[in-house]
Enzyme design. Structure first.
Site, PDB file in Angstrom:
ATOM      1  N   ASN A   1       0.707  -1.270  -0.226  1.00  0.00           N
ATOM      2  CA  ASN A   1      -0.115  -0.090  -0.081  1.00  0.00           C
ATOM      3  C   ASN A   1       0.698   1.115   0.111  1.00  0.00           C
ATOM      4  O   ASN A   1       0.161   2.148  -0.674  1.00  0.00           O
ATOM      5  CB  ASN A   1      -0.983   0.115   1.308  1.00  0.00           C
ATOM      6  CG  ASN A   1      -1.561   1.432   1.488  1.00  0.00           C
ATOM      7  OD1 ASN A   1      -2.525   1.562   0.565  1.00  0.00           O
ATOM      8  ND2 ASN A   1      -1.434   2.226   2.472  1.00  0.00           N
ATOM      9  N   HIS A   2       2.030   1.248   0.642  1.00  0.00           N
ATOM     10  CA  HIS A   2       2.696   2.424   0.920  1.00  0.00           C
ATOM     11  C   HIS A   2       4.087   2.362   1.123  1.00  0.00           C
ATOM     12  O   HIS A   2       4.693   1.343   1.188  1.00  0.00           O
ATOM     13  CB  HIS A   2       2.134   3.238   2.119  1.00  0.00           C
ATOM     14  CG  HIS A   2       2.012   2.347   3.385  1.00  0.00           C
ATOM     15  ND1 HIS A   2       1.177   1.593   3.782  1.00  0.00           N
ATOM     16  CD2 HIS A   2       3.183   2.086   4.276  1.00  0.00           C
ATOM     17  CE1 HIS A   2       1.653   1.023   5.008  1.00  0.00           C
ATOM     18  NE2 HIS A   2       2.843   1.327   5.289  1.00  0.00           N
TER      19      HIS A   2
ATOM     20  N   GLU B   1      -8.610   3.675  -0.133  1.00  0.00           N
ATOM     21  CA  GLU B   1      -7.460   3.154  -1.089  1.00  0.00           C
ATOM     22  C   GLU B   1      -6.599   4.423  -1.706  1.00  0.00           C
ATOM     23  O   GLU B   1      -5.579   3.845  -2.338  1.00  0.00           O
ATOM     24  CB  GLU B   1      -8.562   2.505  -2.184  1.00  0.00           C
ATOM     25  CG  GLU B   1      -9.141   1.330  -1.748  1.00  0.00           C
ATOM     26  CD  GLU B   1      -9.962   0.709  -2.816  1.00  0.00           C
ATOM     27  OE1 GLU B   1     -10.010   1.206  -3.837  1.00  0.00           O
ATOM     28  OE2 GLU B   1     -10.861  -0.295  -2.488  1.00  0.00           O
TER      29      GLU B   1
ATOM     30  N   ASP C   1       1.101   6.902  -0.329  1.00  0.00           N
ATOM     31  CA  ASP C   1      -0.183   5.799  -0.954  1.00  0.00           C
ATOM     32  C   ASP C   1       0.570   5.288  -2.035  1.00  0.00           C
ATOM     33  O   ASP C   1       0.470   6.382  -3.040  1.00  0.00           O
ATOM     34  CB  ASP C   1      -1.404   6.427  -0.956  1.00  0.00           C
ATOM     35  CG  ASP C   1      -2.115   5.231  -1.074  1.00  0.00           C
ATOM     36  OD1 ASP C   1      -2.406   4.357   0.138  1.00  0.00           O
ATOM     37  OD2 ASP C   1      -3.113   4.938  -2.103  1.00  0.00           O
TER      38      ASP C   1
ATOM     39  N   ARG D   1       2.289 -12.235   5.059  1.00  0.00           N
ATOM     40  CA  ARG D   1       1.371 -11.401   5.771  1.00  0.00           C
ATOM     41  C   ARG D   1       1.483 -10.312   5.105  1.00  0.00           C
ATOM     42  O   ARG D   1       2.354  -9.627   5.043  1.00  0.00           O
ATOM     43  CB  ARG D   1       1.763 -11.556   7.129  1.00  0.00           C
ATOM     44  CG  ARG D   1       0.870 -10.891   8.192  1.00  0.00           C
ATOM     45  CD  ARG D   1       1.087  -9.423   8.310  1.00  0.00           C
ATOM     46  NE  ARG D   1       0.086  -8.745   9.237  1.00  0.00           N
ATOM     47  CZ  ARG D   1       0.396  -7.261   9.471  1.00  0.00           C
ATOM     48  NH1 ARG D   1       0.884  -6.793   8.677  1.00  0.00           N
ATOM     49  NH2 ARG D   1      -0.416  -6.609  10.371  1.00  0.00           N
TER      50      ARG D   1
ATOM     51  N   ASP E   1       0.193  -6.634   4.830  1.00  0.00           N
ATOM     52  CA  ASP E   1      -0.156  -5.089   5.580  1.00  0.00           C
ATOM     53  C   ASP E   1      -1.105  -4.291   4.827  1.00  0.00           C
ATOM     54  O   ASP E   1      -1.047  -4.271   3.518  1.00  0.00           O
ATOM     55  CB  ASP E   1       1.095  -4.495   6.010  1.00  0.00           C
ATOM     56  CG  ASP E   1       1.041  -3.431   6.986  1.00  0.00           C
ATOM     57  OD1 ASP E   1       0.638  -3.768   7.939  1.00  0.00           O
ATOM     58  OD2 ASP E   1       1.104  -2.299   6.490  1.00  0.00           O
TER      59      ASP E   1
ATOM     60  N   LYS F   1      -6.844  -3.647   3.019  1.00  0.00           N
ATOM     61  CA  LYS F   1      -8.063  -2.738   2.705  1.00  0.00           C
ATOM     62  C   LYS F   1      -7.530  -1.483   2.050  1.00  0.00           C
ATOM     63  O   LYS F   1      -8.581  -0.834   1.671  1.00  0.00           O
ATOM     64  CB  LYS F   1      -8.965  -2.663   3.935  1.00  0.00           C
ATOM     65  CG  LYS F   1      -8.683  -1.521   4.818  1.00  0.00           C
ATOM     66  CD  LYS F   1      -9.861  -1.206   5.869  1.00  0.00           C
ATOM     67  CE  LYS F   1      -9.580  -0.058   6.530  1.00  0.00           C
ATOM     68  NZ  LYS F   1     -10.715   0.190   7.540  1.00  0.00           N
ATOM     69  N   HIS F   2      -6.363  -0.987   2.099  1.00  0.00           N
ATOM     70  CA  HIS F   2      -6.122   0.096   1.800  1.00  0.00           C
ATOM     71  C   HIS F   2      -5.729  -0.069  -0.003  1.00  0.00           C
ATOM     72  O   HIS F   2      -5.077   0.961  -0.520  1.00  0.00           O
ATOM     73  CB  HIS F   2      -4.910   0.717   2.354  1.00  0.00           C
ATOM     74  CG  HIS F   2      -5.161   1.077   3.771  1.00  0.00           C
ATOM     75  ND1 HIS F   2      -5.528   2.460   4.011  1.00  0.00           N
ATOM     76  CD2 HIS F   2      -5.243   0.478   4.786  1.00  0.00           C
ATOM     77  CE1 HIS F   2      -5.908   2.477   5.382  1.00  0.00           C
ATOM     78  NE2 HIS F   2      -5.671   1.309   5.774  1.00  0.00           N
TER      79      HIS F   2
ATOM     80  N   GLU G   1      -3.861  -8.194   6.710  1.00  0.00           N
ATOM     81  CA  GLU G   1      -4.299  -7.492   7.756  1.00  0.00           C
ATOM     82  C   GLU G   1      -5.094  -6.596   7.633  1.00  0.00           C
ATOM     83  O   GLU G   1      -5.243  -5.679   6.496  1.00  0.00           O
ATOM     84  CB  GLU G   1      -3.013  -6.790   8.451  1.00  0.00           C
ATOM     85  CG  GLU G   1      -3.327  -5.867   9.643  1.00  0.00           C
ATOM     86  CD  GLU G   1      -3.302  -4.456   9.069  1.00  0.00           C
ATOM     87  OE1 GLU G   1      -3.878  -3.690   9.860  1.00  0.00           O
ATOM     88  OE2 GLU G   1      -2.525  -3.941   7.874  1.00  0.00           O
TER      89      GLU G   1
ATOM     90  N   GLY H   1     -11.887   0.515  12.728  1.00  0.00           N
ATOM     91  CA  GLY H   1     -12.479   0.897  14.050  1.00  0.00           C
ATOM     92  C   GLY H   1     -11.401   0.761  14.949  1.00  0.00           C
ATOM     93  O   GLY H   1     -10.234   0.324  14.970  1.00  0.00           O
TER      94      GLY H   1
END
Length: 177
Positions: free
Chosen positions: A61-62, A102, A116, A145, A147, A150-151, A171, A175
């Site tokens: 993601n980043h 995202e 991002d 795994r 990381d 969902k991003h 992962e 919330g």
């Protein structure tokens, strides 16, 4: 103790402040804070000789930027060295807005940012799939795994897992604090 696997932090080269593995600088180089490429191969071989598995944490993601206001990708970022390889700056303000999750950056105004990666870019997608295939192959990795799953858009993941060719688990934090 009966362990059958070990799980280690991301092994890629990190920004200077990213000793822990989650501030990626160059996906194609190893984080020398954890040892050399030869050390990682030796670890993998030693585990396999004992009938154990190696799981590695990876971040798609980043990338890290301790000076996010000055972020300018360059050759230090390897294959992702162009501005269009990253989403323009915006902070995630609403974690229930999937587009924002995202395409915006993780972080806060006065702290380090997780810049991002533009996983909608065909070039970036090719590079990520190439990188993960190579990482798994070079170091005999048995599982990943992943990381901040969902991003990254959901349609990215099936081909990523196929490119990896190993067990993958992701992962997802939502919330709470």
């Amino acid at each position: 103790m009966g362990f059958t696997a070990i799980w280690i932090s991301p092994v890629v080269e990190n920004e200077e402040d990213g000793y822990h593995g989650y501030y990626t600088l160059n996906h194609d180089k190893v984080n020398l804070n954890f040892g050399t490429a030869e050390d990682l191969k030796a670890l993998s071989n030693a585990l396999h000789e004992r009938g154990m598995y190696l799981m590695v944490d990876v971040v798609v993601n980043h990338v890290g930027s301790p000076r996010w206001r000055e972020f300018r990708p360059d050759e230090r970022y390897g294959a992702l060295s162009e501005p269009e390889d990253y989403h323009p700056h915006c902070w995630i303000e609403n974690y229930d807005n999937q587009t924002e999750v995202e395409q915006c950056w993780i972080g806060e105004d006065q702290r380090e940012a997780l810049v991002d990666v533009n996983t909608e870019s065909p070039k970036v997608v090719r590079e990520m799939y190439r990188w993960i295939r190579q990482l798994v192959s070079d170091y005999g990795i048995d599982g990943l795994r992943v990381d901040t799953v969902k991003h990254v858009r959901k349609t990215f993941w099936p081909a990523f897992e196929e490119a990896a060719g190993v067990f993958c688990t992701g992962e997802v934090l939502h919330g709470g604090s």
